[in-house]
Write a protein that holds these residues in place. Structure first.
Motif, PDB file in Angstrom:
ATOM      1  N   ARG A  39       1.486 -18.246  -6.045  1.00  0.00           N
ATOM      2  CA  ARG A  39       2.508 -17.267  -5.680  1.00  0.00           C
ATOM      3  C   ARG A  39       2.160 -15.876  -6.231  1.00  0.00           C
ATOM      4  O   ARG A  39       2.219 -14.885  -5.508  1.00  0.00           O
ATOM      5  CB  ARG A  39       3.858 -17.747  -6.216  1.00  0.00           C
ATOM      6  N   VAL A  40       1.762 -15.827  -7.496  1.00  0.00           N
ATOM      7  CA  VAL A  40       1.416 -14.545  -8.128  1.00  0.00           C
ATOM      8  C   VAL A  40       0.193 -13.928  -7.449  1.00  0.00           C
ATOM      9  O   VAL A  40       0.157 -12.726  -7.165  1.00  0.00           O
ATOM     10  CB  VAL A  40       1.171 -14.745  -9.636  1.00  0.00           C
ATOM     11  N   MET A  41      -0.805 -14.750  -7.162  1.00  0.00           N
ATOM     12  CA  MET A  41      -2.029 -14.242  -6.537  1.00  0.00           C
ATOM     13  C   MET A  41      -1.745 -13.699  -5.140  1.00  0.00           C
ATOM     14  O   MET A  41      -2.205 -12.611  -4.772  1.00  0.00           O
ATOM     15  CB  MET A  41      -3.064 -15.363  -6.450  1.00  0.00           C
ATOM     16  N   ALA A  42      -0.992 -14.442  -4.350  1.00  0.00           N
ATOM     17  CA  ALA A  42      -0.704 -14.016  -2.974  1.00  0.00           C
ATOM     18  C   ALA A  42       0.090 -12.720  -2.954  1.00  0.00           C
ATOM     19  O   ALA A  42      -0.224 -11.792  -2.193  1.00  0.00           O
ATOM     20  CB  ALA A  42       0.049 -15.120  -2.231  1.00  0.00           C
ATOM     21  N   LEU A  43       1.134 -12.632  -3.790  1.00  0.00           N
ATOM     22  CA  LEU A  43       1.958 -11.424  -3.821  1.00  0.00           C
ATOM     23  C   LEU A  43       1.182 -10.237  -4.392  1.00  0.00           C
ATOM     24  O   LEU A  43       1.303  -9.109  -3.891  1.00  0.00           O
ATOM     25  CB  LEU A  43       3.217 -11.673  -4.643  1.00  0.00           C
ATOM     26  N   SER A  44       0.376 -10.472  -5.418  1.00  0.00           N
ATOM     27  CA  SER A  44      -0.399  -9.388  -6.012  1.00  0.00           C
ATOM     28  C   SER A  44      -1.403  -8.839  -5.013  1.00  0.00           C
ATOM     29  O   SER A  44      -1.601  -7.615  -4.920  1.00  0.00           O
ATOM     30  CB  SER A  44      -1.122  -9.878  -7.268  1.00  0.00           C
ATOM     31  N   ALA A  45      -2.052  -9.718  -4.275  1.00  0.00           N
ATOM     32  CA  ALA A  45      -3.069  -9.283  -3.318  1.00  0.00           C
ATOM     33  C   ALA A  45      -2.471  -8.351  -2.273  1.00  0.00           C
ATOM     34  O   ALA A  45      -2.987  -7.253  -2.022  1.00  0.00           O
ATOM     35  CB  ALA A  45      -3.702 -10.504  -2.649  1.00  0.00           C
ATOM     36  N   VAL A  46      -1.364  -8.766  -1.665  1.00  0.00           N
ATOM     37  CA  VAL A  46      -0.759  -7.933  -0.619  1.00  0.00           C
ATOM     38  C   VAL A  46      -0.041  -6.737  -1.235  1.00  0.00           C
ATOM     39  O   VAL A  46      -0.042  -5.639  -0.666  1.00  0.00           O
ATOM     40  CB  VAL A  46       0.206  -8.778   0.232  1.00  0.00           C
ATOM     41  N   GLY A  47       0.551  -6.920  -2.416  1.00  0.00           N
ATOM     42  CA  GLY A  47       1.243  -5.810  -3.072  1.00  0.00           C
ATOM     43  C   GLY A  47       0.304  -4.685  -3.457  1.00  0.00           C
ATOM     44  O   GLY A  47       0.605  -3.506  -3.234  1.00  0.00           O
ATOM     45  N   VAL A  48      -0.854  -5.028  -4.034  1.00  0.00           N
ATOM     46  CA  VAL A  48      -1.839  -3.992  -4.378  1.00  0.00           C
ATOM     47  C   VAL A  48      -2.369  -3.321  -3.115  1.00  0.00           C
ATOM     48  O   VAL A  48      -2.574  -2.101  -3.079  1.00  0.00           O
ATOM     49  CB  VAL A  48      -2.984  -4.610  -5.199  1.00  0.00           C
ATOM     50  N   SER A  49      -2.581  -4.106  -2.076  1.00  0.00           N
ATOM     51  CA  SER A  49      -3.047  -3.537  -0.805  1.00  0.00           C
ATOM     52  C   SER A  49      -2.015  -2.553  -0.244  1.00  0.00           C
ATOM     53  O   SER A  49      -2.374  -1.478   0.253  1.00  0.00           O
ATOM     54  CB  SER A  49      -3.309  -4.662   0.208  1.00  0.00           C
ATOM     55  N   PHE A  50      -0.736  -2.910  -0.349  1.00  0.00           N
ATOM     56  CA  PHE A  50       0.316  -2.002   0.113  1.00  0.00           C
ATOM     57  C   PHE A  50       0.346  -0.727  -0.728  1.00  0.00           C
ATOM     58  O   PHE A  50       0.473   0.380  -0.201  1.00  0.00           O
ATOM     59  CB  PHE A  50       1.667  -2.701   0.066  1.00  0.00           C
ATOM     60  N   GLY A  51       0.233  -0.870  -2.058  1.00  0.00           N
ATOM     61  CA  GLY A  51       0.216   0.310  -2.918  1.00  0.00           C
ATOM     62  C   GLY A  51      -0.952   1.226  -2.597  1.00  0.00           C
ATOM     63  O   GLY A  51      -0.792   2.458  -2.517  1.00  0.00           O
ATOM     64  N   ALA A  52      -2.130   0.650  -2.394  1.00  0.00           N
ATOM     65  CA  ALA A  52      -3.292   1.456  -2.016  1.00  0.00           C
ATOM     66  C   ALA A  52      -3.093   2.095  -0.644  1.00  0.00           C
ATOM     67  O   ALA A  52      -3.547   3.232  -0.404  1.00  0.00           O
ATOM     68  CB  ALA A  52      -4.542   0.585  -2.019  1.00  0.00           C
ATOM     69  N   SER A  53      -2.406   1.401   0.261  1.00  0.00           N
ATOM     70  CA  SER A  53      -2.128   1.966   1.589  1.00  0.00           C
ATOM     71  C   SER A  53      -1.211   3.182   1.485  1.00  0.00           C
ATOM     72  O   SER A  53      -1.396   4.175   2.200  1.00  0.00           O
ATOM     73  CB  SER A  53      -1.489   0.908   2.492  1.00  0.00           C
ATOM     74  N   VAL A  54      -0.227   3.113   0.599  1.00  0.00           N
ATOM     75  CA  VAL A  54       0.667   4.255   0.394  1.00  0.00           C
ATOM     76  C   VAL A  54      -0.120   5.446  -0.133  1.00  0.00           C
ATOM     77  O   VAL A  54       0.063   6.588   0.321  1.00  0.00           O
ATOM     78  CB  VAL A  54       1.804   3.868  -0.576  1.00  0.00           C
ATOM     79  N   VAL A  55      -1.011   5.211  -1.098  1.00  0.00           N
ATOM     80  CA  VAL A  55      -1.847   6.297  -1.640  1.00  0.00           C
ATOM     81  C   VAL A  55      -2.726   6.876  -0.545  1.00  0.00           C
ATOM     82  O   VAL A  55      -2.865   8.116  -0.418  1.00  0.00           O
ATOM     83  CB  VAL A  55      -2.701   5.769  -2.807  1.00  0.00           C
ATOM     84  N   ALA A  56      -3.334   6.010   0.264  1.00  0.00           N
ATOM     85  CA  ALA A  56      -4.194   6.488   1.352  1.00  0.00           C
ATOM     86  C   ALA A  56      -3.401   7.292   2.374  1.00  0.00           C
ATOM     87  O   ALA A  56      -3.875   8.325   2.871  1.00  0.00           O
ATOM     88  CB  ALA A  56      -4.875   5.297   2.034  1.00  0.00           C
ATOM     89  N   PHE A  57      -2.193   6.847   2.685  1.00  0.00           N
ATOM     90  CA  PHE A  57      -1.371   7.575   3.654  1.00  0.00           C
ATOM     91  C   PHE A  57      -0.970   8.939   3.095  1.00  0.00           C
ATOM     92  O   PHE A  57      -0.945   9.929   3.835  1.00  0.00           O
ATOM     93  CB  PHE A  57      -0.128   6.756   3.995  1.00  0.00           C
ATOM     94  N   ALA A  58      -0.672   8.991   1.800  1.00  0.00           N
ATOM     95  CA  ALA A  58      -0.357  10.281   1.179  1.00  0.00           C
ATOM     96  C   ALA A  58      -1.553  11.215   1.240  1.00  0.00           C
ATOM     97  O   ALA A  58      -1.413  12.424   1.497  1.00  0.00           O
ATOM     98  CB  ALA A  58       0.086  10.056  -0.265  1.00  0.00           C
ATOM     99  N   SER A  59      -2.752  10.683   1.013  1.00  0.00           N
ATOM    100  CA  SER A  59      -3.964  11.495   1.125  1.00  0.00           C
ATOM    101  C   SER A  59      -4.147  11.997   2.549  1.00  0.00           C
ATOM    102  O   SER A  59      -4.530  13.151   2.779  1.00  0.00           O
ATOM    103  CB  SER A  59      -5.183  10.678   0.707  1.00  0.00           C
ATOM    104  N   LEU A  60      -3.861  11.128   3.511  1.00  0.00           N
ATOM    105  CA  LEU A  60      -3.987  11.532   4.918  1.00  0.00           C
ATOM    106  C   LEU A  60      -3.007  12.657   5.241  1.00  0.00           C
ATOM    107  O   LEU A  60      -3.360  13.607   5.962  1.00  0.00           O
ATOM    108  CB  LEU A  60      -3.731  10.321   5.815  1.00  0.00           C
ATOM    109  N   LEU A  61      -1.798  12.551   4.735  1.00  0.00           N
ATOM    110  CA  LEU A  61      -0.818  13.626   4.919  1.00  0.00           C
ATOM    111  C   LEU A  61      -1.338  14.946   4.356  1.00  0.00           C
ATOM    112  O   LEU A  61      -1.220  16.000   4.987  1.00  0.00           O
ATOM    113  CB  LEU A  61       0.495  13.255   4.243  1.00  0.00           C
ATOM    114  N   GLN A  62      -1.928  14.863   3.176  1.00  0.00           N
ATOM    115  CA  GLN A  62      -2.430  16.075   2.534  1.00  0.00           C
ATOM    116  C   GLN A  62      -3.570  16.695   3.337  1.00  0.00           C
ATOM    117  O   GLN A  62      -3.570  17.899   3.611  1.00  0.00           O
ATOM    118  CB  GLN A  62      -2.918  15.743   1.123  1.00  0.00           C
TER     119      GLN A  62
END
Length: 838
Positions: A39-62
């Motif tokens: 459970r921890v591994m599955a949630l961490s994997a997608v959660g970190v991917s989502f966090g990195a996606s938010v950072v990437a989207f913010a960079s794209l906005l900039q």
């Protein structure tokens, strides 16, 4: 110095790598690690991917703000994959290169964000399942495959993700493969998608042939070659490949070969792939059966991943599709027809997940209608809003099923609307979130679905696809859809929207309103309690092969339903908020449309000269039609909702029963999904089975029975003969050698009157006898039976004159050193016929 520059944005590796890492760890070591670690591994994997996606989207906005609206891409080039050759002989590199732009950036957030919520929900929904680790390995792999699909910077890499989501759908739909129907549903999804994937492969071959590229920039720059009017710039439809039919098939040869522009061929091939992945006519039949998988799988397939892949591909290659108005027309027609057909089926379905499945097919039809009208922003915006309210609906249905499983241990009854009702009293969180998502999908004013669906209806009414070739070649006539088609498709969509409101409200009312039909509220009866206490297990075998719980008798009172755990209700609440409010992201008041403005650089090239306001009308007319469309959009919602309320709340379902009784044939036909599956079984599948049976018969009776057995018989017979000779007895071998020597001696002791005839010219021929030891020759040149010379002599040749058109017979006698004589008659025919001069 930037940590992640635009031309080497390596953060993409984290976005992609984390779900893949989670899939690997849970798949290999999940059982040993235990459910908590999985459970921890599955949630961490997608959660970190989502966090990195938010950072990437913010960079794209900039970066986009710095470039003032230019089409900005964040690129990460992992490695060179392979090279191929284009149609002009140029080398076409295919790299493992990923990119994030305005289109893929939004999809990336949806996939990882909604995907994380579904993962969190599934940690509770799948608790206790014996395949817990395997399930989350597949689920993480599903997210990874979808990310590869949307972040790929070229078609071959997109195809890897395309096939990846197809594989994951097969694994997850048939997750409970012990039940034959579940395994069959997974196989059906896999095979139906392979049919569509063939179209995508053909499109790739055509694109590299005519454009010499497979990456997005190269395809966009070379798209003009798809509409060339030269002889080399056309695709042969009939005869295939431009060949000719001769002999008995000459009647198949057309007087004028049928050819189409490469843009149309590529567009139709891509459309075939999209109909498979996004479940449109004729390949939609796999999606309803996909409900055999766990409910979180249904939510992931329908909302955040697989079925939106076809719409994404149309949007990604919009600059190719607009080159062919015929293809755009086909997309719009298929979308409208699918939206209406699926809506009619959903009206009478009793399985809560099947209703939502046909709802997805119908909503995908609306998306196809939007992109087919040339409004790619509207179609994609509906993809965005649909992700939230459809995920919320499926997860809400899963919450209902979860509550029902506490009392009824029957997979069919737990999701049958006829056993539900009144659940809003015991599932308040599920009820309110389900209601919010229902209001969004049926187009309640100011919800997300209202804005996105209204935009599609509006664009379908005012837009008209034209050929961008008309300005380049004004003397030629190019196909363009009829003007009236947009109006017809608009009213078709309005009817489908009205049916959507009806069947979704029917689903909501039958689930949450009225009286609960499964059991009465209260403590279990004394008898049931004693049976429960006496049973050492939750279920026991009744002897007829079915697992039966003592409290499964619906006439007994039972425990009240209960709300789902927080891991299931929190995602529902978040999704419900977005289902209601996500539409405001494109409608903040006035003419401000942030989503359209954000996507404008992606579709700017595609729209130029290809999509115009319906001919004969002005911009002012188009603006005035917006209120007309809004009126009928709201009216469709009101009529469908009001009819459902009257039929299932005010009249408690009596009109529905009366209609089914009055028209049993039609009701049964619609309940059987218009029997499209049966039609496919009787035609396509029966044809394939016939070919397979014929091939099996040929293999059995011709290949095995005739060729293989005849060959083996010859070998066996030869072996039997040889075995009689190979006895191992020495005197038999000696006798064989003697016989062989005698035969050889007889051959050499006998003369052989062989000869060759050569044309010497001027009607003369030379016959030459074969030499031999001690040979003497005697010739009879005229063939009268008397030798030319009475004695044998050494003359080995005879010169002969033969008139044109005549044949002469010559007799040759040969005597050898042993005095044996042998003769042969030789016919010499003139090789040319006689001629006469005039």
């Amino acid at each position: 110095m930037m940590l992640f520059p635009t031309d080497d944005y390596s953060l993409i590796a984290i976005i992609l790598g984390m779900p893949l890492l989670g899939a690997f760890i849970n798949g290999v070591w999940g059982k040993r690690l235990g459910d908590t670690a999985v459970r921890v591994m599955a949630l961490s994997a997608v959660g970190v991917s989502f966090g990195a996606s938010v950072v990437a989207f913010a960079s794209l906005l900039q970066f986009a703000s710095q470039e003032h609206g230019a089409h900005v891409r964040l690129i990460w080039n992992a490695w060179e994959w392979m090279h191929t050759t284009g149609g002009t002989g140029n080398v076409v590199p295919v790299a493992v290169r990923f990119s994030i732009d305005a289109l893929s950036g939004v999809m990336m957030l949806v996939v990882t964000g909604v995907g994380f919520l579904i993962h969190l929900y599934a940690t509770s929904y799948m608790a206790g399942d014996k395949g817990f680790a395997r399930f989350f390995a597949y689920l993480n792999l599903f997210i990874f495959s979808m990310l590869v699909l949307i972040l790929a910077d070229n078609l071959p890499l997109l195809f890897v993700g395309w096939e990846g989501v197809g594989l994951c759908s097969y694994l997850l739909i048939g997750f409970w493969y012990e039940t034959l129907a579940n395994a069959a549903a997974g196989k059906k999804a896999f095979i139906a998608n392979r049919i569509g994937d063939f179209g995508l492969l053909v499109a790739m071959f055509l694109l590299v042939r005519f454009t010499g590229s497979l990456d997005w920039n190269g395809l966009e720059n070379g798209a003009s070659s798809l509409v060339s009017l030269s002889g080399q710039g056309r695709v042969d439809v009939w005869p295939p490949g431009g060949g000719e039919y001769t002999g008995v098939f000459h009647w198949l040869q057309p007087s004028v070969p049928l050819t189409i522009l490469p843009a149309t061929a590529v567009g139709l091939a891509l459309l075939l792939g999209c109909t498979g992945k996004s479940a449109q006519i004729p390949l939609y039949v796999w999606l309803p059966d996909a409900m055999a998988g766990p409910t979180p799988v249904s939510a992931l397939i329908h909302a955040a991943t697989m079925v939106t892949a076809g719409i994404y591909l149309v949007c990604r290659l919009a600059f190719v599709f607009v080159l062919s108005p015929f293809t755009m027309m086909c997309i719009a027609i298929i979308g409208a027809a699918t939206a209406l057909l699926a809506a009619t089926i959903a009206v009478v379905q009793n399985d809560i997940k099947k209703v939502l499945a046909y709802s997805t097919i119908s909503q995908l039809g609306f998306m196809f209608l939007g992109v087919g009208s040339g409004s790619f922003e509207a179609g994609f915006f509906h993809v965005f809003t649909h992700a939230f309210f459809k995920a919320c609906l499926f997860l809400g249905a899963g919450s209902v099923i979860h509550a029902m499983h506490a009392r009824i241990h029957d997979a069919d009854k737990t999701q049958d609307l006829r056993y539900l009702g009144g659940l809003r009293k015991w599932l308040p969180h599920t009820h309110w979130t389900f209601l919010a998502a229902t209001l969004a999908i049926i187009g309640f004013p100011l919800t997300s679905g209202f804005f996105s669906k209204e935009e599609i209806l509006y664009r379908e009414l005012i837009n008209h696809s034209v050929s961008p070739m008309r300005s380049r070649y004004p003397k030629y006539h190019f196909f363009e859809p009829p003007q009236a088609l947009g109006t017809v498709l608009f009213w078709t969509a309005v009817i489908a929207a009205c049916l959507t409101a009806f069947y979704m409200c029917r689903l909501y009312f039958l689930t949450f309103w009225g009286d609960f039909k499964g059991w009465t509220v209260g403590r279990p009866s004394l008898l049931a309690k004693q049976e429960l206490e006496a049973s050492p297990h939750d279920a026991h075998d009744t002897g007829d092969g079915d697992d039966h719980h003592p409290a499964d008798d619906l006439s007994m009172p039972g425990y009240a339903p209960h709300e789902s755990p927080w891991q299931m209700t929190i995602p529902l609440m978040i999704l419900a908020v977005f289902a209601v409010a996500a539409g405001l992201l494109n409608h903040l008041g006035g003419d401000k449309r942030p989503m359209d403005h954000w996507l404008e650089p992606v579709f700017k090239t595609a729209r130029q000269g290809a999509v115009v306001i319906a001919e004969g009308h002005t911009e002012a007319w188009a603006q005035g039609e917006e209120s007309f469309v809004t009126t009928f959009g709201v009216l469709a919602f009101a009529v469908g909702t009001g009819l459902a309320w009257w039929m299932y709340i005010a009249k408690k379902g009596a009109p529905a029963k009366s209609l089914s009784t009055a028209m049993p044939g039609l009701y049964r036909l619609v309940l059987d999904k218009w029997r499209i599956d049966e039609l496919y079984d009787a035609t396509i599948l029966a044809g394939v089975d016939s070919v397979a049976e014929t091939s099996a018969a040929v293999d059995k009776y011709v290949v095995d029975g005739l060729l293989a057995r005849f060959t083996s018989l010859v070998v066996a017979a030869s072996g039997s003969i040889l075995r009689t000779l190979q006895t191992g007895v020495v005197h038999v071998y000696g006798a064989t050698m003697v016989v062989g020597l005698v035969a050889m001696g007889w051959f050499f002791a006998t003369p052989h009157p062989d000869a060759t005839v050569a044309d010497a010219g001027n009607d003369d021929y030379v016959i030459t006898a074969a030499p031999g030891v001690g040979y003497k020759y005697r010739w009879d040149a005229d063939g009268d039976g008397a030798p030319d010379k009475p004695e044998f002599g050494p003359d080995t040749t005879l010169k002969l004159h033969v008139e044109a058109g005549k044949t002469t017979t010559v007799n040759l006698e040969v005597r050898n050193a042993f005095g044996f004589v042998k003769s042969r008659a030789i016919q010499v025919a003139h090789s040319r016929t006689s001629t006469s001069s005039l």
